[in-house]
Design a protein around this motif. Structure first.
Motif, short mmCIF file in Angstrom:
data_model
loop_
_atom_site.label_atom_id
_atom_site.label_comp_id
_atom_site.label_asym_id
_atom_site.label_seq_id
_atom_site.Cartn_x
_atom_site.Cartn_y
_atom_site.Cartn_z
N GLU B 176 0.83 -1.19 0.00
CA GLU B 176 0.00 0.00 0.00
C GLU B 176 0.87 1.26 0.00
O GLU B 176 0.62 2.20 -0.75
CB GLU B 176 -0.89 -0.03 1.25
N VAL B 177 1.89 1.25 0.83
CA VAL B 177 2.78 2.41 0.92
C VAL B 177 3.48 2.65 -0.41
O VAL B 177 3.55 3.78 -0.90
CB VAL B 177 3.83 2.19 2.04
N LEU B 178 3.96 1.57 -1.01
CA LEU B 178 4.63 1.72 -2.30
C LEU B 178 3.67 2.25 -3.35
O LEU B 178 4.01 3.11 -4.16
CB LEU B 178 5.18 0.36 -2.75
N ASN B 179 2.44 1.71 -3.30
CA ASN B 179 1.39 2.15 -4.23
C ASN B 179 1.21 3.67 -4.12
O ASN B 179 1.20 4.39 -5.13
CB ASN B 179 0.12 1.37 -3.88
N GLN B 180 1.12 4.15 -2.87
CA GLN B 180 0.90 5.58 -2.68
C GLN B 180 2.09 6.41 -3.14
O GLN B 180 1.93 7.45 -3.76
CB GLN B 180 0.62 5.88 -1.21
N GLN B 181 3.28 5.92 -2.80
CA GLN B 181 4.48 6.68 -3.17
C GLN B 181 4.66 6.78 -4.67
O GLN B 181 5.00 7.83 -5.21
CB GLN B 181 5.72 6.02 -2.54
N CYS B 182 4.43 5.66 -5.34
CA CYS B 182 4.57 5.68 -6.80
C CYS B 182 3.56 6.65 -7.39
O CYS B 182 3.87 7.43 -8.30
CB CYS B 182 4.32 4.29 -7.38
N PHE B 183 2.34 6.61 -6.86
CA PHE B 183 1.31 7.49 -7.40
C PHE B 183 1.68 8.95 -7.19
O PHE B 183 1.52 9.78 -8.08
CB PHE B 183 -0.05 7.19 -6.76
N LYS B 184 2.16 9.26 -6.00
CA LYS B 184 2.54 10.64 -5.73
C LYS B 184 3.58 11.11 -6.71
O LYS B 184 3.50 12.22 -7.25
CB LYS B 184 3.08 10.76 -4.29
N PHE B 185 4.55 10.25 -6.96
CA PHE B 185 5.62 10.60 -7.88
C PHE B 185 5.06 10.93 -9.26
O PHE B 185 5.38 11.93 -9.88
CB PHE B 185 6.62 9.45 -7.96
N LEU B 186 4.18 10.04 -9.73
CA LEU B 186 3.64 10.22 -11.06
C LEU B 186 2.71 11.43 -11.13
O LEU B 186 2.69 12.16 -12.11
CB LEU B 186 2.89 8.96 -11.50
N GLN B 187 1.95 11.62 -10.06
CA GLN B 187 1.03 12.73 -10.02
C GLN B 187 1.78 14.06 -10.11
O GLN B 187 1.43 14.95 -10.87
CB GLN B 187 0.25 12.68 -8.71
N THR B 188 2.85 14.13 -9.31
CA THR B 188 3.66 15.34 -9.31
C THR B 188 4.23 15.61 -10.69
O THR B 188 4.21 16.74 -11.18
CB THR B 188 4.82 15.21 -8.30
N LYS B 189 4.71 14.55 -11.31
CA LYS B 189 5.30 14.71 -12.63
C LYS B 189 4.26 15.21 -13.62
O LYS B 189 4.54 16.08 -14.44
CB LYS B 189 5.88 13.37 -13.08
N ALA B 190 3.06 14.65 -13.55
CA ALA B 190 2.01 15.05 -14.47
C ALA B 190 1.61 16.51 -14.25
O ALA B 190 1.38 17.27 -15.19
CB ALA B 190 0.80 14.14 -14.32
N GLU B 191 1.53 16.89 -12.97
CA GLU B 191 1.17 18.28 -12.67
C GLU B 191 2.22 19.23 -13.20
O GLU B 191 1.90 20.27 -13.78
CB GLU B 191 1.02 18.47 -11.16
#
Lengths: 215, 314, 530
Positions: B176-191
């Protein structure tokens, strides 16, 4: 090679009974015997409704429409419930259209002929509102009816309904000069009354004989 | 005639064996059959094979499998010592297990490879286990089966369940933690890509990150006790796709490009949902567990519904 | 026609047309085509009342009639049209956004009255608009007429079928006139010479202005378009809603500019693409560029980039269909509608069972068929949880299980058990749930209102008294006395009731949005297959 299991015996309790606080001889709590709840706890709550100008406006529209349509002539109210004692004032009170006429003007060219209701002004010797109330249908002679019709035709406004459809299967219906048969009838509130009163389908009476007048 | 030959061969055999051992000493990583052939081209293949087999059986050589083919290697004198006192069959089984490296091998497969009867195998395995030469490890793939491997080896992740298992327990939280971290990374990049206000093509391309990029980021975060591979990260990224939060595209990449596998690279980016939650789920009925039993006049009805009451009062 | 749909129709009819119409309409829904006397007998309603009800239903385009083989007139209810009553506010609001207050009122009047002539509609709307204007001002008929024409040009209103000349035999009206409408004339507005302006109601007139029917006299101008009736074209509105949903999805996923381009493409396709088409006609990038809204300042090059991105996007709403004209593009209407429906299904699973379950659901949508172990592995959930989630969804028919035997003896140990999601049946099931939900919401609203009937009536009486007192110039003190006849707790109860009714009403509208998406998908799939 695998290490010895950590207390894997099945026959004994795997924990120190006393440590859990159960002393010897004390019974464990009885199993719950209640039925499952009617409304179990919701794990998730509904998402909040959308808000905003558009939502507010449509809500207002919806409520206005509902209110407006109740006042339009398209909203057909059931006739007033029968009162046990007839009051003189009933004649002058209306909970809906006094006559059975439709009180808006459809374009009759677009409708089947059979739907047209002729409206007749109440005659002096009887009023449309207070008519003898019979539970049973009174079989009327057809010829009598036709004679009456010819008389009534001469009146300007009419209030009555015709029962043409029962005779549809018979050719004569279609060949008559008059467009509508008119018969004496009772105030239809009886009909509705019974329906409302006992909540059952009133159809029982009317099923018997299609040729006769219904009320 | 054959006797002479045998004697000759016998003498020759010993010489061949010695030569092979010398070669092995020269090349401690192991030698292939080809090397031996080159060294002694006049020896027939059959002879060569016999010598090698003898060396293997007597526990002087190890047999390894590599990309180049079969490798013969000098056996470690320590283990060679331990092997003293075992018979050849044991040595064979031991070798087979050793070959399986840290992935281990089922007893059934040992039987197939060694051609020994099952009872024999089991005896040998017990023996080797008691000598602490090998150990049995439970495989996460089939909980009843065990694989055997050398005693001091760290089991491969495919056996123990990989990064996601710790002692056979699935590490939900970690995933779950990895899932969240990966998402944050990608989200930031997209923004960042969106805010850059570049032309749409550039914006889109810069919103993507390769699995390699994400993997690097996660490694640098240092939140994992276990070493994670790029493939591991890809399985996490896939769960984000099933969460509806991320989309993936595959592009062709030149061999040798960092993060490419077989000429391809997987790119991921964070995406927004295309719709708001449905109108139905904004009402208690949409989520109601007793919906089917509800009707006016019943025990459960709209007029006496507690969920409605709570919802209206809220 | 499910019981759930029929229940909802009944409630809608009851609320908007009364119990008699409800009885007749619901009877027809449940039993199919029926002649007049059967309706009367079976529903226990007098013939007169049935006739009135049928007139109302026919007037509002809910019921049609035809002569059956034996020469009877039979009446037929159109279920989908009954359910549209729920959507009336949305039609009216949309008309407002597109054509302002005038458009709004035209559509409203048409919905309230079912059918109207142009002249009648124009007059009514002009009068209503005039009421809202400053004292000395009034609304010109010609302006209203112009807006009406716009609505017709863009197909939001259409001609009702009319009587064919040949029906009139011997000067007598036929038993059942045949009504037809020529496609070509469907949206042609008659050229009327409508001069005049709206009139205000006289202040002494208590009439709320809703019943135009009480006027028996016909004005001379009516004869100009006598017999030429108009109705709202709900299909066209639905096309608009669908387009809106697509544009919104693109905007959410991508950006404003992309959605504007899609909006332009849809607008260009409005009248050239039939409402049941799976995709629009191909549009060239040159054409699209020319049709962009005038305020929009993007270069052709940038437009081409956006088009490429749209065509390459996994959403697949936009597709390429050729290279001429700078590149030909289509909107994949069916695909878009299907993806919106799928998003709705996902939304339901998410909110009802949580994100883990939603993940598994989406996984199954993508991979089509999976065994339980595969579900565990891909979704990265422990076995126990996966089993639980799959079972939950299985019991709600969101997910189904397929058995694929590996061996001819179908032994369970040698059988694949594959989980899968079938979107169409899933959508159908969810749609039924929506119908029942709306029925529940209506029932609760009616119940709460009935519970507080006395209080409501009291409040209305007080308000009426206050109003009349104000009109006759009562003093502040007196007014206050009357107001206080409603106690503070009663006031609170009333407020609470109002809040609840609003919430229930608002939620009906929002559930109807879900109904729309699911119905569009189901219909789109039907036409595709058929």
């Amino acid at each position: 090679m695998a290490g010895k299991g950590r207390g894997s015996g099945r026959g004994q309790l795997t924990f120190n009974v006393e440590a859990v606080g159960i002393t010897r001889g004390e019974a464990l709590p009885p199993p719950t015997l209640q039925p499952p709840p009617l409304f179990p706890n919701l794990e998730y709550k509904p998402v909040p409704l959308q808000t905003g100008e558009e939502v507010e406006y449509m809500l207002a529209l919806k409520q206005e429409l509902r209110g407006a349509m109740k006042t339009l002539p398209y909203f057909i109210k059931p006739a007033a419930p029968k009162k046990d004692v007839e009051r003189y004032s009933d004649k002058y009170q209306t909970s809906g259209p006094v006559d059975n006429a439709i009180d808006w003007q459809p374009d009759w060219r677009l409708l089947p002929r059979e739907l047209k209701i002729k409206v007749r002004k109440p005659q002096k010797d009887k009023s449309a509102v207070v008519l003898p109330k019979h539970k049973q249908r009174v079989p009327l002679d057809k010829e009598e009816i036709i004679k009456k019709l010819e008389n009534l035709e001469k009146k300007e406004e009419e209030v009555s309904s015709e029962e043409e459809e029962e005779n549809k299967e018979e050719e004569e219906e279609k060949e008559e000069g008059e467009e509508y048969d008119e018969e004496e009838h009772e105030e239809e509130t009886d009909y509705i009354m019974s329906y409302f009163d006992n909540g059952e389908d009133f159809g029982g009476d009317s099923d018997d004989n299609m040729d006769e007048a219904t009320y | 005639m054959s006797e002479a030959k045998v004697k000759q061969e016998g003498g020759e055999a010993a010489e061949i064996e010695n030569r092979v051992i010398e070669l092995c000493q020269q090349f401690p990583h192991g030698i292939t059959d080809q090397v031996i052939q080159n060294e002694m081209p006049h020896i027939e293949a059959k002879q060569r094979a016999m010598c090698i087999n003898r060396l293997l059986a007597t526990g002087q050589l190890d047999l390894l499998r590599s990309g180049a083919g079969l490798l013969y290697r000098l056996k470690d004198p320590q283990t060679a010592g331990k092997m003293k006192g075992s018979d050849n069959q044991e040595k064979l089984v031991y070798q087979i297990i050793e070959d399986a490296d840290n992935k281990g091998i089922w007893s059934r497969d040992i039987r197939y490879k060694s051609n020994l009867p099952l009872t024999e195998i089991n005896k040998i395995l017990k023996n080797l286990e008691s000598k602490k030469l090998i150990k049995a490890v439970k495989s996460v793939a089939a909980s009843k089966k065990k694989v055997y491997m050398l005693y001091n080896l760290q089991p491969d992740r495919s056996v123990t369940g990989g990064a996601w298992y710790s002692d056979q327990d699935f590490e939900s939280e970690f995933v779950e933690v990895l899932n969240q971290q990966c998402f944050k990374f990608l989200q930031t990049k997209a923004e960042a890509a969106r805010d850059s206000k570049q032309n749409p093509m550039i914006q889109r391309n810069s919103s993507f990150a390769s699995s390699h990029e994400v993997w690097k980021y996660i490694c640098e975060l240092g939140i994992s006790k276990v070493e994670l591979s790029m493939e591991d990260i890809e399985t996490i990224l896939n769960t984000l796709i099933y969460d509806g939060k991320v989309e993936m595209t595959i592009i062709a990449a030149k061999e040798g490009t960092v993060g490419s596998v077989d000429g391809q690279m997987k790119l991921y980016r964070g995406v927004n949902p295309i719709t708001q939650p449905a109108g139905l789920v904004r009402t208690p009925c949409g989520l109601c567990p007793v919906f089917d039993d509800c009707h006016e006049g019943g025990e459960i009805s709209p007029s006496n519904c507690i969920y409605m009451t709570d919802w209206l009062d809220f | 026609m499910s019981a759930v749909e029929s229940k909802l129709c009944s409630l809608l009819l009851q609320e908007h047309y009364g119990e008699i119409v409800d009885r007749v309409g619901t009877f027809l829904i449940r039993t199919g085509n029926q002649p007049l006397r059967v309706i009367a007998n079976e529903t226990g309603t007098s013939l007169d009342q049935v006739k009135k009800a049928l007139c109302v239903l026919i007037q509002h385009n809910l019921v049609t009639y035809q002569l059956n083989k034996r020469g009877f007139v039979e009446y037929k209810a159109h279920v989908d049209r009954f359910l549209r009553i729920l959507r009336y506010p949305r039609y009216i609001y949309t008309a407002k956004t597109l054509y302002g207050d005038t458009g709004e009122l035209i559509v409203e009047e048409l919905l309230l009255n079912g059918k109207m002539t142009l002249s009648a509609a124009v007059k009514k709307v002009a009068d209503r608009l005039t009421e809202t204007m400053e004292d000395s001002k009034s609304m010109e008929y010609s302006e209203v007429s112009a807006t009406f024409t716009h609505l017709a040009d863009t197909h939001f209103v259409q001609r009702c079928p009319t009587v064919q000349e040949k029906d009139a035999t011997e000067g007598r009206p036929p038993l059942a006139p045949t009504l037809q409408m020529n496609e070509k004339e469907m949206y042609i507005v008659p050229k009327l010479n409508m001069t005049g302006r709206g009139k205000r109601r006289r202040s002494s007139d208590d009439d709320d202005g809703g019943s135009q029917a009480k006027r028996p006299k016909k004005e001379a101008e009516d004869s100009q378009d006598d017999g030429v009736y108009w109705q709202v074209n709900t299909e066209r509105f639905h096309q608009h809603f669908r387009d809106q949903a697509i544009i919104s999805a693109v905007s959410n996923k991508m950006d404003q500019t992309s959605s504007e381009i899609v909006r332009t493409m849809l607008r260009m396709s409005e009248v050239t693409t039939s409402s049941s088409a799976a995709y629009t006609q191909p549009l060239s990038s040159n054409e699209i560029f020319r049709s962009l809204p005038t305020g929009y300042n993007i270069s052709k090059q940038v437009l081409d980039q956006y088009l490429t991105l749209l065509a390459d996007d996994p959403l697949e709403y936009v597709g390429r269909s050729g290279d001429s004209g700078g590149g030909m593009f289509v909107i994949n209407l069916h695909k878009a509608v299907a993806s919106l429906a799928t998003a709705t299904l996902e939304s339901l699973v998410q909110e009802r069972f949580g994100s883990r379950c939603a993940r598994i659901f989406r996984l199954l949508l993508r991979k089509r068929h999976l065994e339980q172990k595969q579900v565990e592995d891909f979704a990265m959930v422990p076995a126990k949880e996966a089993k639980e989630m799959l079972y939950k969804m299985l019991s709600q028919n969101l997910v189904s299980l397929q058995e694929i035997p590996k061996t001819p003896d179908h032994a369970p140990s040698r059988t694949f058990y594959l989980y899968t999601v079938n979107t169409l049946p899933c959508a159908r099931m969810l749609l039924q749930r929506c119908y029942k939900t709306v029925a529940n919401l209506i029932e609760r609203r009616q119940y709460d209102t009935k519970e507080n009937k006395r209080l409501l009536e009291k409040s209305q009486r007080i308000e009426a008294i206050i109003a009349s007192m104000q009109a006759t110039g009562a003093e502040e003190g007196q007014l206050q006395e009357i107001e206080e006849m409603i106690t503070a707790p009663e006031r609170q109860q009333l407020e609470s009731l109002k809040r609840n009714v609003n919430k229930l009403d608002a939620s009906e509208i929002q559930v109807d949005e879900t109904i729309f998406i699911l119905e569009s998908y189901i219909n789109s799939t039907k036409t595709k297959a058929g």
